[in-house]
Design a protein around this motif. Structure first.
Motif, PDB file in Angstrom:
ATOM      1  N   VAL A 165       0.861  -1.180   0.000  1.00  0.00           N
ATOM      2  CA  VAL A 165       0.000   0.000   0.000  1.00  0.00           C
ATOM      3  C   VAL A 165       0.898   1.231   0.000  1.00  0.00           C
ATOM      4  O   VAL A 165       1.837   1.319   0.790  1.00  0.00           O
ATOM      5  N   LYS A 166       0.640   2.160  -0.901  1.00  0.00           N
ATOM      6  CA  LYS A 166       1.473   3.353  -0.980  1.00  0.00           C
ATOM      7  C   LYS A 166       0.668   4.510  -1.547  1.00  0.00           C
ATOM      8  O   LYS A 166      -0.497   4.361  -1.911  1.00  0.00           O
ATOM      9  N   ARG A 167       1.328   5.675  -1.642  1.00  0.00           N
ATOM     10  CA  ARG A 167       0.699   6.864  -2.206  1.00  0.00           C
ATOM     11  C   ARG A 167       1.307   7.192  -3.563  1.00  0.00           C
ATOM     12  O   ARG A 167       2.528   7.249  -3.706  1.00  0.00           O
ATOM     13  N   PRO A 185      -5.481   5.827   4.918  1.00  0.00           N
ATOM     14  CA  PRO A 185      -5.443   5.613   6.364  1.00  0.00           C
ATOM     15  C   PRO A 185      -6.114   6.754   7.106  1.00  0.00           C
ATOM     16  O   PRO A 185      -6.206   7.869   6.608  1.00  0.00           O
ATOM     17  N   SER A 186      -6.572   6.449   8.302  1.00  0.00           N
ATOM     18  CA  SER A 186      -7.346   7.418   9.066  1.00  0.00           C
ATOM     19  C   SER A 186      -6.485   8.527   9.645  1.00  0.00           C
ATOM     20  O   SER A 186      -6.996   9.467  10.223  1.00  0.00           O
ATOM     21  N   GLN A 235      -4.712   0.100   7.658  1.00  0.00           N
ATOM     22  CA  GLN A 235      -5.535   1.223   8.099  1.00  0.00           C
ATOM     23  C   GLN A 235      -5.756   1.187   9.610  1.00  0.00           C
ATOM     24  O   GLN A 235      -5.687   2.220  10.286  1.00  0.00           O
ATOM     25  N   ARG A 236      -5.991   0.000  10.141  1.00  0.00           N
ATOM     26  CA  ARG A 236      -6.189  -0.128  11.588  1.00  0.00           C
ATOM     27  C   ARG A 236      -4.923   0.255  12.355  1.00  0.00           C
ATOM     28  O   ARG A 236      -4.993   0.893  13.413  1.00  0.00           O
ATOM     29  N   GLU A 246      -2.604   2.334  11.329  1.00  0.00           N
ATOM     30  CA  GLU A 246      -2.463   3.788  11.241  1.00  0.00           C
ATOM     31  C   GLU A 246      -3.243   4.453  12.373  1.00  0.00           C
ATOM     32  O   GLU A 246      -2.739   5.358  13.052  1.00  0.00           O
ATOM     33  N   ARG A 247      -4.474   4.002  12.577  1.00  0.00           N
ATOM     34  CA  ARG A 247      -5.323   4.605  13.611  1.00  0.00           C
ATOM     35  C   ARG A 247      -4.775   4.314  15.006  1.00  0.00           C
ATOM     36  O   ARG A 247      -4.671   5.215  15.847  1.00  0.00           O
ATOM     37  N   TYR A 248      -4.416   3.063  15.251  1.00  0.00           N
ATOM     38  CA  TYR A 248      -3.930   2.669  16.578  1.00  0.00           C
ATOM     39  C   TYR A 248      -2.638   3.395  16.938  1.00  0.00           C
ATOM     40  O   TYR A 248      -2.511   3.977  18.030  1.00  0.00           O
ATOM     41  N   LEU A 249      -1.659   3.372  16.026  1.00  0.00           N
ATOM     42  CA  LEU A 249      -0.365   3.985  16.319  1.00  0.00           C
ATOM     43  C   LEU A 249      -0.474   5.504  16.428  1.00  0.00           C
ATOM     44  O   LEU A 249       0.229   6.127  17.230  1.00  0.00           O
ATOM     45  N   SER A 250      -1.357   6.101  15.633  1.00  0.00           N
ATOM     46  CA  SER A 250      -1.561   7.550  15.725  1.00  0.00           C
ATOM     47  C   SER A 250      -2.101   7.929  17.097  1.00  0.00           C
ATOM     48  O   SER A 250      -1.645   8.894  17.721  1.00  0.00           O
ATOM     49  N   GLU A 251      -3.066   7.150  17.586  1.00  0.00           N
ATOM     50  CA  GLU A 251      -3.648   7.431  18.905  1.00  0.00           C
ATOM     51  C   GLU A 251      -2.609   7.269  20.007  1.00  0.00           C
ATOM     52  O   GLU A 251      -2.555   8.061  20.949  1.00  0.00           O
ATOM     53  N   ARG A 252      -1.765   6.227  19.895  1.00  0.00           N
ATOM     54  CA  ARG A 252      -0.728   6.011  20.907  1.00  0.00           C
ATOM     55  C   ARG A 252       0.296   7.149  20.886  1.00  0.00           C
ATOM     56  O   ARG A 252       0.769   7.600  21.923  1.00  0.00           O
ATOM     57  N   TYR A 253       0.657   7.590  19.693  1.00  0.00           N
ATOM     58  CA  TYR A 253       1.638   8.668  19.559  1.00  0.00           C
ATOM     59  C   TYR A 253       1.094   9.965  20.159  1.00  0.00           C
ATOM     60  O   TYR A 253       1.780  10.648  20.926  1.00  0.00           O
ATOM     61  N   ILE A 254      -0.146  10.292  19.826  1.00  0.00           N
ATOM     62  CA  ILE A 254      -0.756  11.528  20.329  1.00  0.00           C
ATOM     63  C   ILE A 254      -0.867  11.488  21.849  1.00  0.00           C
ATOM     64  O   ILE A 254      -0.596  12.475  22.541  1.00  0.00           O
ATOM     65  N   THR A 255      -1.241  10.323  22.395  1.00  0.00           N
ATOM     66  CA  THR A 255      -1.358  10.172  23.846  1.00  0.00           C
ATOM     67  C   THR A 255      -0.002  10.353  24.526  1.00  0.00           C
ATOM     68  O   THR A 255       0.110  11.021  25.563  1.00  0.00           O
TER      69      THR A 255
END
Length: 235
Positions: A67-69, A106-107, A211-212, A214-223
């Protein structure tokens, strides 16, 4: 998934054939695409990983997907899933066939480097825990396999069952059992082979799993960032 077109490239990544669908996807005529390098249409953050996978296909002949851009001619970005395989080997060189399908964005818009660092810290924390406490008390094999796959793919590597067994200290039989469960949940895809050959098959995370993560790691990073005390301006 919707097919967005296909193309043929040479060993250097230069596009030698482009069908009308991929021209429409990249918003560029065939006259512009043919002779251009595919990696010029790949987002910089994804380029190194994709070049590594491209070299891997050339050396071992095993098809891969990632998966890429894509960067289109109007500079807009498009998330896609790219399927790469050897089309032919002749005296003139190798031809690589690429099929492009749509990929869900990704989210998160978090930088890939930040997500990879968060994944590594999560993985290392689990390894450190087993050195202090009994590993049998906190077994979570499915999660460990997914984490290992996420990190490896972000680093441009694809894992096989034996690789996972070595990394996690598990038997190949146990890894195979968990892989069947993860495949049934739609979280991993096998590169080649079938369910009877799992011990010898490489695998990758599915688009949904990406995608999951992306969401999980983003939330952990922000926290984690939010938990860091801010300096007191009066001290």
């Amino acid at each position: 998934m919707t097919n967005l077109g296909c193309m043929m490239i040479d060993m250097a990544g230069v596009i030698v054939e482009a069908d009308p669908a991929i021209c429409a996807t990249l918003r560029a005529p065939a006259e512009i695409l043919i002779g251009s390098n595919l990696f010029d249409f790949t987002a910089p953050a994804d380029r190194e990983r994709c070049m590594h996978l491209f070299s891997q296909v050339q050396s071992n002949g095993i098809p891969v997907s990632t998966v890429k851009r894509l960067i289109r001619s109007d500079s807009s970005h498009l998330w896609i899933q790219s399927h790469v395989s050897i089309a032919s080997r002749t005296s003139e060189g190798v031809r690589i066939h690429i099929v492009v399908q749509d990929g869900r964005q990704p989210s998160s818009t978090m930088r890939p480097e930040a997500l990879l660092k968060t994944a590594r810290l999560t993985f290392e924390a689990r390894r450190a825990r087993t050195e202090i406490f009994s590993a049998s008390l906190f077994a979570d094999s499915a999660w460990d396999i997914l984490l290992a796959a996420n990190i490896s793919e972000a680093e441009g590597r694809v894992l096989g069952m034996a690789d996972v067994a070595t990394m996690l200290g598990m038997s190949v039989v146990n890894v195979t059992r968990w892989m069947r469960a993860l495949s049934a949940e739609g979280l991993v895809d096998y590169e080649i082979g079938d369910d009877t050959q799992l011990a010898n098959v490489a695998f990758r995370l599915s688009c949904d799993a990406h995608q999951r993560f992306e969401r999980y790691l983003s939330e952990r990073y922000i926290t984690a960032v939010a938990a860091v005390p801010k300096p007191d301006p009066f001290m």
